[in-house]
Design a protein around this motif. Sequence first.
Motif, PDB file in Angstrom:
ATOM      1  N   HIS A  78       0.852  -1.178   0.000  1.00 45.58           N
ATOM      2  CA  HIS A  78       0.000   0.000   0.000  1.00 45.58           C
ATOM      3  C   HIS A  78       0.893   1.234   0.000  1.00 45.58           C
ATOM      4  CE1 HIS A  78      -3.526  -2.424   0.810  1.00 45.58           C
ATOM      5  NE2 HIS A  78      -2.789  -3.092   1.669  1.00 45.58           N
ATOM      6  N   GLU A 114      -4.139   5.343  -0.999  1.00 50.57           N
ATOM      7  CA  GLU A 114      -5.024   4.341  -1.574  1.00 50.57           C
ATOM      8  C   GLU A 114      -6.392   4.950  -1.875  1.00 50.57           C
ATOM      9  OE1 GLU A 114      -3.987   1.187  -2.350  1.00 50.57           O
ATOM     10  OE2 GLU A 114      -2.046   2.000  -1.751  1.00 50.57           O
ATOM     11  N   PRO A 115      -6.981   4.612  -3.021  1.00 47.70           N
ATOM     12  CA  PRO A 115      -8.311   5.134  -3.363  1.00 47.70           C
ATOM     13  C   PRO A 115      -9.339   4.784  -2.277  1.00 47.70           C
ATOM     14  CG  PRO A 115      -7.336   3.984  -5.234  1.00 47.70           C
ATOM     15  CD  PRO A 115      -6.456   3.727  -4.054  1.00 47.70           C
ATOM     16  N   GLY A 116     -10.125   5.775  -1.888  1.00 48.01           N
ATOM     17  CA  GLY A 116     -11.170   5.563  -0.901  1.00 48.01           C
ATOM     18  C   GLY A 116     -10.724   5.622   0.542  1.00 48.01           C
ATOM     19  N   GLU A 117      -9.433   5.677   0.800  1.00 51.65           N
ATOM     20  CA  GLU A 117      -8.934   5.778   2.181  1.00 51.65           C
ATOM     21  C   GLU A 117      -8.603   7.233   2.487  1.00 51.65           C
ATOM     22  OE1 GLU A 117      -6.877   1.372   2.492  1.00 51.65           O
ATOM     23  OE2 GLU A 117      -5.675   3.121   2.963  1.00 51.65           O
ATOM     24  N   ARG A 118      -9.081   7.719   3.628  1.00 55.18           N
ATOM     25  CA  ARG A 118      -8.840   9.111   4.019  1.00 55.18           C
ATOM     26  C   ARG A 118      -8.400   9.143   5.474  1.00 55.18           C
ATOM     27  NH1 ARG A 118     -10.373  13.107   0.746  1.00 55.18           N
ATOM     28  NH2 ARG A 118     -10.811  14.481   2.497  1.00 55.18           N
ATOM     29  N   TRP A 119      -7.101   8.884   5.682  1.00 54.95           N
ATOM     30  CA  TRP A 119      -6.563   8.925   7.026  1.00 54.95           C
ATOM     31  C   TRP A 119      -5.111   9.369   6.994  1.00 54.95           C
ATOM     32  CZ3 TRP A 119      -2.388   5.790   7.391  1.00 54.95           C
ATOM     33  CH2 TRP A 119      -2.344   4.637   6.610  1.00 54.95           C
ATOM     34  N   SER A 142      -2.670   7.978   3.654  1.00 54.98           N
ATOM     35  CA  SER A 142      -2.877   6.876   2.730  1.00 54.98           C
ATOM     36  C   SER A 142      -3.025   7.433   1.325  1.00 54.98           C
ATOM     37  CB  SER A 142      -4.121   6.087   3.107  1.00 54.98           C
ATOM     38  OG  SER A 142      -4.359   5.089   2.118  1.00 54.98           O
ATOM     39  N   GLN A 188      -8.637  10.405  11.050  1.00 49.66           N
ATOM     40  CA  GLN A 188      -9.480  10.359   9.853  1.00 49.66           C
ATOM     41  C   GLN A 188      -9.692  11.796   9.362  1.00 49.66           C
ATOM     42  OE1 GLN A 188     -10.649   7.395   8.515  1.00 49.66           O
ATOM     43  NE2 GLN A 188      -9.530   6.325  10.118  1.00 49.66           N
TER      44      GLN A 188
END
Length: 56
Positions: free
Chosen positions: A2, A39-44, A37, A55
């Motif tokens: 990741h 990574e698509p869709g991760e928000r942290w 992150s 978050q």
Amino acid sequence: MHLRTCQQCGTTLCCDSSPNKHATKHFQASGHPVVASAEPGERWLWCYVDEQMAQY
């Protein structure tokens, strides 16, 4: 594997699940404490100094 992006300089590196743990090594070498992150869709965010996630 990741991807994580340094919030200070914008460098994108692999996470601790990868063999080389480049994001952690970047923190240790540069002192840049926060990654997000990539990574698509991760928000942290992760802070290496405080060992805490946030978050957003």
